[in-house]
Scaffold this active site. Sequence first.
Site, PDB file in Angstrom:
ATOM      1  N   ILE A 126      -8.245   2.401  -3.720  1.00 19.74           N
ATOM      2  CA  ILE A 126      -8.891   1.589  -4.758  1.00 19.74           C
ATOM      3  C   ILE A 126     -10.317   1.277  -4.317  1.00 19.74           C
ATOM      4  O   ILE A 126     -10.538   0.724  -3.244  1.00 19.74           O
ATOM      5  CB  ILE A 126      -8.114   0.278  -5.014  1.00 19.74           C
ATOM      6  CG1 ILE A 126      -6.646   0.583  -5.356  1.00 19.74           C
ATOM      7  CG2 ILE A 126      -8.788  -0.537  -6.094  1.00 19.74           C
ATOM      8  CD1 ILE A 126      -6.422   1.408  -6.608  1.00 19.74           C
ATOM      9  N   THR A 177       2.417  -0.420   9.544  1.00 20.62           N
ATOM     10  CA  THR A 177       3.579  -1.202   9.946  1.00 20.62           C
ATOM     11  C   THR A 177       3.691  -2.482   9.126  1.00 20.62           C
ATOM     12  O   THR A 177       4.773  -2.840   8.638  1.00 20.62           O
ATOM     13  CB  THR A 177       3.496  -1.536  11.449  1.00 20.62           C
ATOM     14  OG1 THR A 177       3.402  -0.324  12.184  1.00 20.62           O
ATOM     15  CG2 THR A 177       4.710  -2.330  11.912  1.00 20.62           C
ATOM     16  N   TYR A 197      -1.744  -1.471  10.132  1.00 19.38           N
ATOM     17  CA  TYR A 197      -1.755  -1.544   8.672  1.00 19.38           C
ATOM     18  C   TYR A 197      -0.478  -0.936   8.085  1.00 19.38           C
ATOM     19  O   TYR A 197       0.192  -1.558   7.257  1.00 19.38           O
ATOM     20  CB  TYR A 197      -2.991  -0.815   8.131  1.00 19.38           C
ATOM     21  CG  TYR A 197      -3.177  -0.945   6.639  1.00 19.38           C
ATOM     22  CD1 TYR A 197      -3.737  -2.099   6.093  1.00 19.38           C
ATOM     23  CD2 TYR A 197      -2.798   0.081   5.780  1.00 19.38           C
ATOM     24  CE1 TYR A 197      -3.916  -2.224   4.721  1.00 19.38           C
ATOM     25  CE2 TYR A 197      -2.979  -0.039   4.413  1.00 19.38           C
ATOM     26  CZ  TYR A 197      -3.539  -1.185   3.886  1.00 19.38           C
ATOM     27  OH  TYR A 197      -3.703  -1.307   2.530  1.00 19.38           O
ATOM     28  N   SER A 242       0.859  -1.183   0.000  1.00 20.37           N
ATOM     29  CA  SER A 242       0.000   0.000   0.000  1.00 20.37           C
ATOM     30  C   SER A 242       0.892   1.228   0.000  1.00 20.37           C
ATOM     31  O   SER A 242       2.015   1.184   0.514  1.00 20.37           O
ATOM     32  CB  SER A 242      -0.880   0.014   1.251  1.00 20.37           C
ATOM     33  OG  SER A 242      -1.555   1.245   1.384  1.00 20.37           O
TER      34      SER A 242
END
Length: 153
Positions: A84, A53, A51, A39
């Site tokens: 997205i 990390t 998330y 991401s």
Amino acid sequence: MQLFREGMEVNLFSAVELVSLVLPHMRDQKWGRIISISSIYGREYGGSVDYMTAKAGLIAFSKHLALNLAPENVLVNCIAPGSIDFPGSTWDRFQQNNTPEVVDEFISRNLPAGKFGWPEPIGETVAFLASERADLITGTCLNVDGGQSRSLF
């Protein structure tokens, strides 16, 4: 702490486990492609701490693997999508749960392309990285984000 562990399990450890299952075969055949979905929030601020990390860890894991596996013709890369949208996604829920004005403000502040991304460009990038045409690309993380990310790296 439990939520952090769960986030790491879903977003990092599951990928590490999957790689451990396929890597012996790839090494034996002296060919392989490992492509992880990270991401843009693995490179910059955004999302929850677990998330961010985990996605940063996935990028680092992929780089480490790439450098070690390149001599065996096993290429390892990441893709870092931006926001997205697809049915059931976080961004789908965001749009459903906020006013059009809030959504428009988010888009104008964060999405230079003026719209959310969609899954097909991610899939096309995976297909390219898995192909013979990408046989010199390893150890990279490609943003597929319509210019959303702010990081220079």
